[in-house]
Design an enzyme around this catalytic site. Structure first.
Site, PDB file in Angstrom:
ATOM      1  N   LYS A  29       0.824  -1.213   0.000  1.00 40.65           N
ATOM      2  CA  LYS A  29       0.000   0.000   0.000  1.00 40.65           C
ATOM      3  C   LYS A  29       0.859   1.264   0.000  1.00 40.65           C
ATOM      4  O   LYS A  29       0.400   2.335  -0.388  1.00 40.65           O
ATOM      5  CB  LYS A  29      -0.965  -0.014   1.166  1.00 40.65           C
ATOM      6  CG  LYS A  29      -2.012  -1.117   1.005  1.00 40.65           C
ATOM      7  CD  LYS A  29      -3.271  -0.864   1.776  1.00 40.65           C
ATOM      8  CE  LYS A  29      -4.382  -1.819   1.371  1.00 40.65           C
ATOM      9  NZ  LYS A  29      -4.042  -3.240   1.632  1.00 40.65           N
TER      10      LYS A  29
HETATM   11  C1  LIG Z   1      -4.619  -4.349   1.002  1.00 44.20           C
HETATM   12  C2  LIG Z   1      -3.823  -5.605   0.944  1.00 44.20           C
HETATM   13  C3  LIG Z   1      -4.088  -6.637   0.012  1.00 44.20           C
HETATM   14  C4  LIG Z   1      -5.267  -6.590  -0.914  1.00 44.20           C
HETATM   15  O1  LIG Z   1      -5.084  -5.669  -1.955  1.00 44.20           O
HETATM   16  P1  LIG Z   1      -6.351  -5.135  -2.785  1.00 44.20           P
HETATM   17  O2  LIG Z   1      -5.817  -4.082  -3.656  1.00 44.20           O
HETATM   18  O3  LIG Z   1      -7.325  -4.609  -1.767  1.00 44.20           O
HETATM   19  O4  LIG Z   1      -6.898  -6.301  -3.526  1.00 44.20           O
HETATM   20  C5  LIG Z   1      -3.252  -7.724  -0.029  1.00 44.20           C
HETATM   21  N1  LIG Z   1      -2.212  -7.839   0.822  1.00 44.20           N
HETATM   22  C6  LIG Z   1      -1.925  -6.883   1.735  1.00 44.20           C
HETATM   23  C7  LIG Z   1      -0.786  -7.093   2.653  1.00 44.20           C
HETATM   24  C8  LIG Z   1      -2.714  -5.738   1.824  1.00 44.20           C
HETATM   25  O5  LIG Z   1      -2.424  -4.801   2.743  1.00 44.20           O
END
Ligand SMILES: *Cc1c(COP(=O)(O)O)cnc(C)c1O
Length: 460
Positions: A118
């Site tokens: 993120k």
């Molecule tokens: C948010 C997140 C995901 C999922 O990603 P999306 O874009 O919501 O599908 C997967 N792994 C981690 C560690 C995350 O923080």
């Protein structure tokens, strides 16, 4: 010029929705977060990147890849020199690609300041918002969070000029570690601990956004449906392909999926010219999407299930609306399908499978024993999904699975399953010694409004 339209634009005559028929600039889509009809903004044209430009990224830095990709969307709204400065400031960390077998690799997107992928989206979005904010004005970002997104967003905005961030979290619902992470970001980022639940935090934020007496504070959201968070998530697919391809072959990519924003980045990358043969989108036990691909009928998981890969505990992925739109369908944010997309084409491009918690744990063990790689629960869902896909289709010579968080964020699971302690990256070290206090407020809008009036700035 690329303009952005709403996924709800065709919902005439649907109760509670006034379709937004307009198109807006990237800047407006970024600062508004979502369309006035609560639909998601979509680019009305998808730029093509010439194949030779993609492979010319071989051996180049991540920054170069980010420049090439983001410029095709932004070139008529931002000067190339400024964009380059923003990108260099956003990505001072590596993007490791680890070979696992002859044909498979892991891409680790866990080297940013909060050790999850993120960071990639939040850091670029924060800097773009800083650039596009009204001149002389200040932006106030309000976020309600129950966990990891808050710290990624907070860290991303730290030190970004002209923007203050206020993160509301439910006092009793975040872990001690998370609380420490949120309270101590410092500078222009302030945590507000609410005596209530996550829903209370969300309601306070919603009321503040809708309150005309606070309009002078220029609120904006930094939520996951902002197109400004999708654009940065296209870049690493190009980067990985350029580094790994041997003979201009196609690539299979596996993306562990929750709200589908990360996988959407890959879907766009394919439409921009990246030779993605299959996008694998494994989910945890929240299996609404693999069930949809199997049966052709969409039904959200409600309530969503609490699984080990907790950032993917999503019963109706917010970015599904964008996938549907790209394939000719419409689904609203409640999960109601107004028009089904072309499922045959989706099945041709995308493979999805649900991975149980049991399989996730087994996969963490097997990957370590067989290959010596350490995965955390999200990355394990991705890797296991890729394995299952390859069991049925073994003729792909280039595959990449994404590791979306650092294993050190899940020490208990790793110790229990592998009997080792994952090494803690610098970014996660020393959090316990950091100082900082949250503001404490009751879940009461009148009090919250007074706080905002007394403490927030509206001018640069
Ligand atoms: C948010 C997140 C995901 C999922 O990603 P999306 O874009 O919501 O599908 C997967 N792994 C981690 C560690 C995350 O923080």
């Amino acid at each position: 010029m690329i303009r952005y339209y709403s996924t709800n634009r065709n919902l005439d005559g649907v109760t509670g929705i006034t379709p937004f028929k307009g198109r807006v600039s990237f800047r407006d889509a970024l600062l508004q977060g979502q369309a006035p009809d609560e639909g998601l903004y979509m680019p009305d044209r998808i730029p093509r990147i010439p194949y030779d430009d993609i492979i010319a990224l071989k051996g180049r830095s991540y920054t170069e890849a980010a420049m090439l990709i983001t410029q095709t969307f932004l070139n008529d709204e931002i000067d190339a020199g400024i964009l380059r400065t923003i990108i260099e400031d956003a990505y001072p960390f590596p993007v490791p690609l680890e070979q696992v077998t002859d044909s498979t690799h892991i891409m680790r997107l866990d080297q940013g300041p909060t050790a999850s992928f993120k960071d990639f989206a939040a850091r670029l979005m924060a800097r773009l918002m800083g650039h596009f904010r009204p001149s002389g004005g200040r932006l106030n970002v309000l976020v309600a969070t129950s966990g990891d997104t808050g710290s990624a967003v907070g860290e991303a905005f730290k030190g970004v000029e002209g923007i203050d961030v206020h993160i509301l979290y439910p006092r009793e619902e975040v872990s001690g570690r998370q609380k420490k992470q949120l309270d101590t970001i410092d500078g222009n980022v302030q945590a507000i601990s609410i005596d209530g639940k996550f829903d209370d935090c969300q309601n306070l934020v919603k009321q503040a956004f809708a309150d005309p007496s606070l309009a002078y504070l220029s609120f904006t959201s930094a939520n996951s449906i902002n197109f400004g968070r999708i654009l940065p998530q296209m870049v690493y697919y190009f980067y990985a392909y350029a580094q790994l391809h041997r003979d201009r072959e196609g690539i299979v990519v596996s993306v562990p999926s929750g709200n589908f924003g990360n996988a959407l980045g890959c879907e766009y990358a394919r439409r921009m010219g990246l030779p993605v043969e299959k996008l694998v989108m494994p989910t945890n036990e929240n299996d609404e999407f693999p069930r949809f691909l199997e049966t052709g009928t969409y039904e959200k998981c409600s309530p969503s299930l609490a699984c080990l890969s907790n950032a993917m505990n999503v019963g109706h992925p917010s970015n599904l609306a964008r996938f549907f739109d790209l394939y000719g369908g419409t689904v609203d944010r409640t999960g109601l399908v107004h028009r089904y997309p072309d499922i045959e084409t989706i099945r041709k491009n995308i493979f999805s499978v649900s991975i149980s918690d049991e399989e996730t744990k087994q996969c963490i063990k097997d990957a370590y024993e067989q290959y010596g790689i350490i995965l955390e629960p999200h990355g394990a869902v991705g890797w296991r999904g890729l394995e299952i896909f390859l069991e049925h289709h073994d003729d792909y010579s280039l595959c990449v699975s994404l590791e979306t968080a650092h294993p050190a964020k899940f020490p208990d699971e790793i110790i229990q399953l592998l009997d080792i302690m994952p090494e803690v990256p610098d970014s996660l070290r020393g959090i316990d010694d950091r100082k900082g206090e949250a503001v404490q407020l009751p879940a009461d809008y009148t009090v919250f409004r007074e706080y905002l009036r007394d403490n927030l700035k509206s001018k640069a």
